[in-house]
Motif scaffolding. Structure first.
Motif, PDB file in Angstrom:
ATOM      1  N   ARG A  35       0.825  -1.209   0.000  1.00 14.54           N
ATOM      2  CA  ARG A  35       0.000   0.000   0.000  1.00 14.54           C
ATOM      3  C   ARG A  35       0.862   1.263   0.000  1.00 14.54           C
ATOM      4  O   ARG A  35       0.518   2.264  -0.641  1.00 14.54           O
ATOM      5  CB  ARG A  35      -0.930  -0.022   1.221  1.00 14.54           C
ATOM      6  N   ILE A  38       1.832   1.850  -3.624  1.00 13.35           N
ATOM      7  CA  ILE A  38       0.739   2.213  -4.544  1.00 13.35           C
ATOM      8  C   ILE A  38      -0.449   2.707  -3.707  1.00 13.35           C
ATOM      9  O   ILE A  38      -1.444   1.989  -3.548  1.00 13.35           O
ATOM     10  CB  ILE A  38       0.340   1.023  -5.436  1.00 13.35           C
ATOM     11  N   ASN A  40      -2.911   4.670  -4.131  1.00 10.24           N
ATOM     12  CA  ASN A  40      -4.221   4.943  -4.725  1.00 10.24           C
ATOM     13  C   ASN A  40      -4.766   3.814  -5.602  1.00 10.24           C
ATOM     14  O   ASN A  40      -5.843   3.960  -6.182  1.00 10.24           O
ATOM     15  CB  ASN A  40      -4.149   6.238  -5.551  1.00 10.24           C
ATOM     16  N   THR A  41      -4.043   2.727  -5.694  1.00  6.72           N
ATOM     17  CA  THR A  41      -4.458   1.617  -6.558  1.00  6.72           C
ATOM     18  C   THR A  41      -5.246   0.585  -5.761  1.00  6.72           C
ATOM     19  O   THR A  41      -4.824   0.188  -4.677  1.00  6.72           O
ATOM     20  CB  THR A  41      -3.222   0.931  -7.181  1.00  6.72           C
ATOM     21  N   PRO A  42      -6.390   0.143  -6.281  1.00 10.49           N
ATOM     22  CA  PRO A  42      -7.118  -0.936  -5.600  1.00 10.49           C
ATOM     23  C   PRO A  42      -6.252  -2.185  -5.483  1.00 10.49           C
ATOM     24  O   PRO A  42      -5.514  -2.527  -6.414  1.00 10.49           O
ATOM     25  CB  PRO A  42      -8.322  -1.181  -6.513  1.00 10.49           C
ATOM     26  N   ILE A  43      -6.329  -2.861  -4.342  1.00  9.20           N
ATOM     27  CA  ILE A  43      -5.603  -4.108  -4.120  1.00  9.20           C
ATOM     28  C   ILE A  43      -6.621  -5.237  -4.011  1.00  9.20           C
ATOM     29  O   ILE A  43      -7.560  -5.156  -3.211  1.00  9.20           O
ATOM     30  CB  ILE A  43      -4.746  -4.030  -2.842  1.00  9.20           C
ATOM     31  N   LYS A  67      -7.671  -0.972 -13.374  1.00 10.57           N
ATOM     32  CA  LYS A  67      -6.318  -1.159 -12.860  1.00 10.57           C
ATOM     33  C   LYS A  67      -6.388  -1.579 -11.393  1.00 10.57           C
ATOM     34  O   LYS A  67      -7.057  -0.932 -10.588  1.00 10.57           O
ATOM     35  CB  LYS A  67      -5.512   0.144 -12.983  1.00 10.57           C
ATOM     36  N   TYR A  68      -5.707  -2.662 -11.074  1.00 10.80           N
ATOM     37  CA  TYR A  68      -5.649  -3.130  -9.693  1.00 10.80           C
ATOM     38  C   TYR A  68      -4.354  -3.903  -9.505  1.00 10.80           C
ATOM     39  O   TYR A  68      -3.692  -4.306 -10.466  1.00 10.80           O
ATOM     40  CB  TYR A  68      -6.846  -4.021  -9.361  1.00 10.80           C
ATOM     41  N   GLU A  69      -3.985  -4.124  -8.253  1.00 10.98           N
ATOM     42  CA  GLU A  69      -2.776  -4.886  -7.940  1.00 10.98           C
ATOM     43  C   GLU A  69      -3.186  -6.182  -7.234  1.00 10.98           C
ATOM     44  O   GLU A  69      -3.827  -6.151  -6.186  1.00 10.98           O
ATOM     45  CB  GLU A  69      -1.846  -4.081  -7.038  1.00 10.98           C
ATOM     46  N   ASN A  96      -9.933   0.539   0.050  1.00 12.90           N
ATOM     47  CA  ASN A  96      -9.635   0.149  -1.335  1.00 12.90           C
ATOM     48  C   ASN A  96      -8.912  -1.198  -1.419  1.00 12.90           C
ATOM     49  O   ASN A  96      -8.147  -1.443  -2.356  1.00 12.90           O
ATOM     50  CB  ASN A  96      -8.812   1.236  -2.043  1.00 12.90           C
TER      51      ASN A  96
END
Length: 310
Positions: A35, A38, A40-43, A67-69, A96
């Motif tokens: 986290r 990244i 701001n990226t959904p995990i 986009k997600y991780e 998120n």
């Protein structure tokens, strides 16, 4: 001087390393580290690497460009443990972060689902991959039976019957696993990890393995006859193709397609004789997990769940 068993030391170290990776505290630290990289990226937290691959295919279809991780764990138990740790975190670690869980025989083990968790309706993701429609697409493409529904349709009918037989043969093993999960029983044996431990699969028939279900799935403490009878009533209500162990079904489908490919290559083929020679070779290397996922329908509710992700 005491002689050191190097192999045993190495094995112990590997076991400890695997255990530490599965530890919820270690997983939480890994999630915190991710986290920070990244923010701001959904995990998306998955049970394992297979889930990551299958869900990628479904997500790409339902939410193109999302986009997600991915953050794979080491099974359902560790995923739920991480989820509990995230829910208890006081620093909004769960913001998120979304969890994808297989229903199995024990659902969420008594915990509420919540808005950030998607649980399959079927036993697991693998149940969604074993379908007649998936077989039709394999026949059209990897088996080169495009424009030949006259060849495809009889094969699909045979598959349907053999799959039903497989589910019947594997019923008692599934029942034992169902009982173990519902009652929280410890196993004396490992859960079968090969298709031949569950059923002997042929192209036109399926027969039971050499061991019976009580030998295949042994409990440290065997439930009473009365308890087993009460559990049987609930188990009988399950739809086999949807609620029996998905990995067994997937291994069956893999094995059956391999046998079908053997028949395709046989000069005395039983199912592909109507194809005009020379026949193209079956693309065995493309019969992989991503292909199964691409040929399957995404689970109910997944599109609605993904709509929550911004």
């Amino acid at each position: 001087m005491t002689e050191i068993n190097v192999e045993r030391v190495e094995s112990t170290y590997i076991d400890e390393l695997k255990s530490s990776r599965a530890n919820p505290s270690v997983l939480k630290i890994g999630l915190i580290s991710l986290r920070s990289m990244i923010p701001n990226t959904p995990i998306f937290v998955f049970e394992g690497n297979d889930d990551k691959i299958v869900y990628f295919t479904w997500i790409s279809r339902l939410r193109p460009g999302l986009k997600y991780e991915p953050f794979p764990c080491s099974g359902k138990r560790q995923t739920l443990q991480l989820r509990r740790a995230v829910e208890a975190d006081m620093n909004n670690l769960g913001e998120n972060v979304f969890f994808f869980i297989d229903r199995d025989f024990d659902d969420l083990q008594g915990h509420p689902c919540g808005d950030a968790t998607y649980m399959t309706e079927f036993y697991s993701i693998e149940n969604y991959l074993v379908t007649e429609n998936a077989l039709r697409e394999f026949l059209k493409n990897e088996f080169h039976c495009h424009s030949r529904p006259d060849i495809r349709d009889p094969i699909v009918i045979i598959f349907s019957g053999v799959y039903d037989r497989f589910l019947a043969v594997s019923k008692d093993v599934n029942f034992r696993l169902f009982v173990g999960k519902r009652l929280g029983l410890k196993l004396k044996t490992h859960v079968p990890d090969r298709i031949q431990d569950v059923a002997l699969v042929g192209l036109s028939e399926v027969t039971p393995p050499t061991k019976n279900a009580t030998e295949i799935v042994q409990f440290e403490t065997e439930p009473s006859v009365e308890v087993l009878a009460s559990m049987r009533e609930e188990f009988e209500m399950l739809v086999p193709a949807e609620r029996y162990r998905g990995k067994f079904a997937y291994w069956f489908f893999e094995r059956w397609l391999s046998l079908l490919a053997d028949d395709y290559s046989n000069d005395n083929t039983a199912h592909f004789g109507a194809l005009t020679p020379p026949k193209a070779k079956v693309r065995r290397s493309e019969i992989v997990l991503t292909s199964f996922a691409a040929k399957s329908d995404a689970p109910n509710g997944l599109a609605e769940f993904l709509a929550k992700v911004q």
